[in-house]
Design a protein around this motif. Structure first.
Motif, PDB file in Angstrom:
ATOM      1  N   ALA A   2       0.852  -1.189   0.000  1.00 46.82           N
ATOM      2  CA  ALA A   2       0.000   0.000   0.000  1.00 46.82           C
ATOM      3  C   ALA A   2       0.887   1.237   0.000  1.00 46.82           C
ATOM      4  CB  ALA A   2      -0.910  -0.004   1.212  1.00 46.82           C
ATOM      5  N   LEU A   3       0.946   1.910  -1.123  1.00 50.06           N
ATOM      6  CA  LEU A   3       1.744   3.129  -1.237  1.00 50.06           C
ATOM      7  C   LEU A   3       0.833   4.338  -1.063  1.00 50.06           C
ATOM      8  CD1 LEU A   3       3.954   2.229  -4.338  1.00 50.06           C
ATOM      9  CD2 LEU A   3       4.447   1.856  -1.920  1.00 50.06           C
ATOM     10  N   HIS A   4       1.168   5.183  -0.117  1.00 52.01           N
ATOM     11  CA  HIS A   4       0.376   6.386   0.138  1.00 52.01           C
ATOM     12  C   HIS A   4       0.608   7.422  -0.962  1.00 52.01           C
ATOM     13  CE1 HIS A   4       3.962   8.607   1.361  1.00 52.01           C
ATOM     14  NE2 HIS A   4       4.291   7.549   2.087  1.00 52.01           N
ATOM     15  N   ASP A   5      -0.270   8.383  -1.032  1.00 53.57           N
ATOM     16  CA  ASP A   5      -0.126   9.483  -1.984  1.00 53.57           C
ATOM     17  C   ASP A   5       0.686  10.604  -1.328  1.00 53.57           C
ATOM     18  OD1 ASP A   5      -0.437  10.809  -4.374  1.00 53.57           O
ATOM     19  OD2 ASP A   5      -2.524  11.341  -4.064  1.00 53.57           O
ATOM     20  N   CYS A   6       0.903  11.678  -2.045  1.00 53.78           N
ATOM     21  CA  CYS A   6       1.585  12.839  -1.478  1.00 53.78           C
ATOM     22  C   CYS A   6       0.800  13.354  -0.277  1.00 53.78           C
ATOM     23  CB  CYS A   6       1.699  13.940  -2.528  1.00 53.78           C
ATOM     24  SG  CYS A   6       2.671  13.482  -3.967  1.00 53.78           S
ATOM     25  N   LEU A   7       1.525  13.877   0.680  1.00 56.95           N
ATOM     26  CA  LEU A   7       0.937  14.434   1.910  1.00 56.95           C
ATOM     27  C   LEU A   7       0.165  13.402   2.725  1.00 56.95           C
ATOM     28  CD1 LEU A   7      -0.259  17.898   0.553  1.00 56.95           C
ATOM     29  CD2 LEU A   7       1.770  17.432   1.941  1.00 56.95           C
ATOM     30  N   SER A   8       0.476  12.117   2.541  1.00 60.15           N
ATOM     31  CA  SER A   8      -0.257  11.069   3.253  1.00 60.15           C
ATOM     32  C   SER A   8       0.641  10.136   4.054  1.00 60.15           C
ATOM     33  CB  SER A   8      -1.063  10.230   2.251  1.00 60.15           C
ATOM     34  OG  SER A   8      -2.009  11.024   1.598  1.00 60.15           O
ATOM     35  N   ALA A   9       1.904  10.476   4.206  1.00 62.15           N
ATOM     36  CA  ALA A   9       2.824   9.620   4.952  1.00 62.15           C
ATOM     37  C   ALA A   9       2.485   9.641   6.443  1.00 62.15           C
ATOM     38  CB  ALA A   9       4.269  10.086   4.751  1.00 62.15           C
ATOM     39  N   GLN A  10       2.976   8.664   7.154  1.00 66.12           N
ATOM     40  CA  GLN A  10       2.700   8.554   8.585  1.00 66.12           C
ATOM     41  C   GLN A  10       3.178   9.791   9.327  1.00 66.12           C
ATOM     42  OE1 GLN A  10       4.546   5.279  10.628  1.00 66.12           O
ATOM     43  NE2 GLN A  10       3.113   5.414  12.311  1.00 66.12           N
ATOM     44  N   PRO A  45      16.707  14.883  -1.449  1.00 65.90           N
ATOM     45  CA  PRO A  45      16.166  15.400  -2.697  1.00 65.90           C
ATOM     46  C   PRO A  45      14.852  16.145  -2.461  1.00 65.90           C
ATOM     47  CG  PRO A  45      15.889  13.024  -2.617  1.00 65.90           C
ATOM     48  CD  PRO A  45      16.676  13.426  -1.400  1.00 65.90           C
ATOM     49  N   VAL A  46      14.543  17.035  -3.369  1.00 66.64           N
ATOM     50  CA  VAL A  46      13.386  17.914  -3.207  1.00 66.64           C
ATOM     51  C   VAL A  46      12.091  17.108  -3.250  1.00 66.64           C
ATOM     52  CG1 VAL A  46      12.162  19.918  -4.106  1.00 66.64           C
ATOM     53  CG2 VAL A  46      14.653  19.833  -4.217  1.00 66.64           C
ATOM     54  N   ASN A  47      11.503  16.913  -2.079  1.00 64.17           N
ATOM     55  CA  ASN A  47      10.258  16.159  -1.940  1.00 64.17           C
ATOM     56  C   ASN A  47       9.497  16.667  -0.714  1.00 64.17           C
ATOM     57  OD1 ASN A  47       8.269  14.231  -2.292  1.00 64.17           O
ATOM     58  ND2 ASN A  47       9.382  12.669  -1.178  1.00 64.17           N
ATOM     59  N   PRO A  48       9.105  17.938  -0.728  1.00 66.34           N
ATOM     60  CA  PRO A  48       8.485  18.518   0.466  1.00 66.34           C
ATOM     61  C   PRO A  48       7.131  17.923   0.830  1.00 66.34           C
ATOM     62  CG  PRO A  48       8.315  20.040  -1.375  1.00 66.34           C
ATOM     63  CD  PRO A  48       9.190  18.900  -1.823  1.00 66.34           C
ATOM     64  N   GLN A  49       6.461  17.268  -0.115  1.00 68.24           N
ATOM     65  CA  GLN A  49       5.137  16.704   0.171  1.00 68.24           C
ATOM     66  C   GLN A  49       5.180  15.213   0.497  1.00 68.24           C
ATOM     67  OE1 GLN A  49       2.605  17.744  -3.125  1.00 68.24           O
ATOM     68  NE2 GLN A  49       2.458  19.862  -2.468  1.00 68.24           N
ATOM     69  N   GLY A  50       6.372  14.638   0.582  1.00 69.48           N
ATOM     70  CA  GLY A  50       6.499  13.228   0.942  1.00 69.48           C
ATOM     71  C   GLY A  50       5.901  12.277  -0.071  1.00 69.48           C
ATOM     72  N   CYS A  51       6.091  12.566  -1.348  1.00 69.46           N
ATOM     73  CA  CYS A  51       5.527  11.741  -2.424  1.00 69.46           C
ATOM     74  C   CYS A  51       6.450  10.569  -2.755  1.00 69.46           C
ATOM     75  CB  CYS A  51       5.373  12.571  -3.703  1.00 69.46           C
ATOM     76  SG  CYS A  51       4.414  14.074  -3.517  1.00 69.46           S
ATOM     77  N   TRP A  52       5.850   9.487  -3.223  1.00 69.07           N
ATOM     78  CA  TRP A  52       6.647   8.447  -3.851  1.00 69.07           C
ATOM     79  C   TRP A  52       7.126   9.020  -5.171  1.00 69.07           C
ATOM     80  CZ3 TRP A  52       8.454   4.320  -1.542  1.00 69.07           C
ATOM     81  CH2 TRP A  52       7.842   3.908  -0.373  1.00 69.07           C
ATOM     82  N   ASP A  53       8.321   8.649  -5.592  1.00 71.42           N
ATOM     83  CA  ASP A  53       8.909   9.267  -6.776  1.00 71.42           C
ATOM     84  C   ASP A  53       8.258   8.746  -8.048  1.00 71.42           C
ATOM     85  OD1 ASP A  53      10.388  10.656  -8.547  1.00 71.42           O
ATOM     86  OD2 ASP A  53      12.305   9.751  -8.042  1.00 71.42           O
ATOM     87  N   ARG A  54       7.354   9.525  -8.577  1.00 70.36           N
ATOM     88  CA  ARG A  54       6.735   9.199  -9.853  1.00 70.36           C
ATOM     89  C   ARG A  54       7.000  10.298 -10.877  1.00 70.36           C
ATOM     90  NH1 ARG A  54       2.107  10.305  -6.373  1.00 70.36           N
ATOM     91  NH2 ARG A  54       1.143  12.238  -7.052  1.00 70.36           N
ATOM     92  N   PHE A  55       7.932  11.205 -10.520  1.00 70.32           N
ATOM     93  CA  PHE A  55       8.241  12.299 -11.436  1.00 70.32           C
ATOM     94  C   PHE A  55       9.717  12.619 -11.507  1.00 70.32           C
ATOM     95  CE2 PHE A  55       6.417  13.762  -7.450  1.00 70.32           C
ATOM     96  CZ  PHE A  55       7.440  14.537  -6.913  1.00 70.32           C
ATOM     97  N   GLY A  56      10.582  11.836 -10.877  1.00 71.15           N
ATOM     98  CA  GLY A  56      12.015  11.947 -11.077  1.00 71.15           C
ATOM     99  C   GLY A  56      12.816  12.729 -10.071  1.00 71.15           C
ATOM    100  N   TYR A  57      12.317  12.954  -8.861  1.00 69.26           N
ATOM    101  CA  TYR A  57      13.124  13.723  -7.910  1.00 69.26           C
ATOM    102  C   TYR A  57      14.336  12.945  -7.387  1.00 69.26           C
ATOM    103  CZ  TYR A  57      10.808  11.494  -3.872  1.00 69.26           C
ATOM    104  OH  TYR A  57      10.344  10.601  -2.942  1.00 69.26           O
TER     105      TYR A  57
END
Length: 82
Positions: A2-10, A45-57
Motif C-alpha cells: 500500500a503506497l500512500h499518496d503525497c501528503l499522506s505519509a505517517q 532530494p526535493v520532496n516537500p510533500q512526501g511523495c513516492w517518486d513518480r516524477f524523477g526527484y
C-alpha cells in the motif's frame, strides 16, 4: 503493498492511511499481509510533500527496477519471505 499518496505519509497523517483504507480488514479475511512503506518529505532530494517518486526527484532512473525506491520496496517484500 500500500503506497500512500503525497501528503499522506505517517509523519503527516499518523496511522489514518492504514486505518481508514480498510486494507487490513481485507487482508485479514483473505490471509494476506499488507506492507505500508513510507516516503518521507525532504528538502534534498526535493520532496516537500512526501511523495513516492513518480516524477524523477531521485534521478532520471526513478521508474526502473534499479531505482532507489524500487529496490527498497523489493527488499521489503523479500524480507517478508516473498
Amino acid at each position: 503493498m500500500a503506497l500512500h499518496d503525497c501528503l499522506s505519509a505517517q509523519q503527516l497523517l499518523g496511522t489514518s492511511f492504514a486505518e481508514k483504507g480498510n486494507l487490513d480488514t481485507y487482508a485479514g479475511t483473505n490471509d494476506l499481509v499488507v506492507l505500508y512503506p513510507q516516503a518521507v518529505s525532504s528538502l534534498w532530494p526535493v520532496n516537500p510533500q512526501g511523495c513516492w517518486d513518480r516524477f524523477g526527484y531521485t534521478g532520471s532512473d526513478y521508474a526502473v527496477k534499479s531505482a532507489p525506491q524500487m529496490t527498497a520496496i523489493v527488499s521489503m517484500v523479500h524480507a517478508l519471505g516473498a
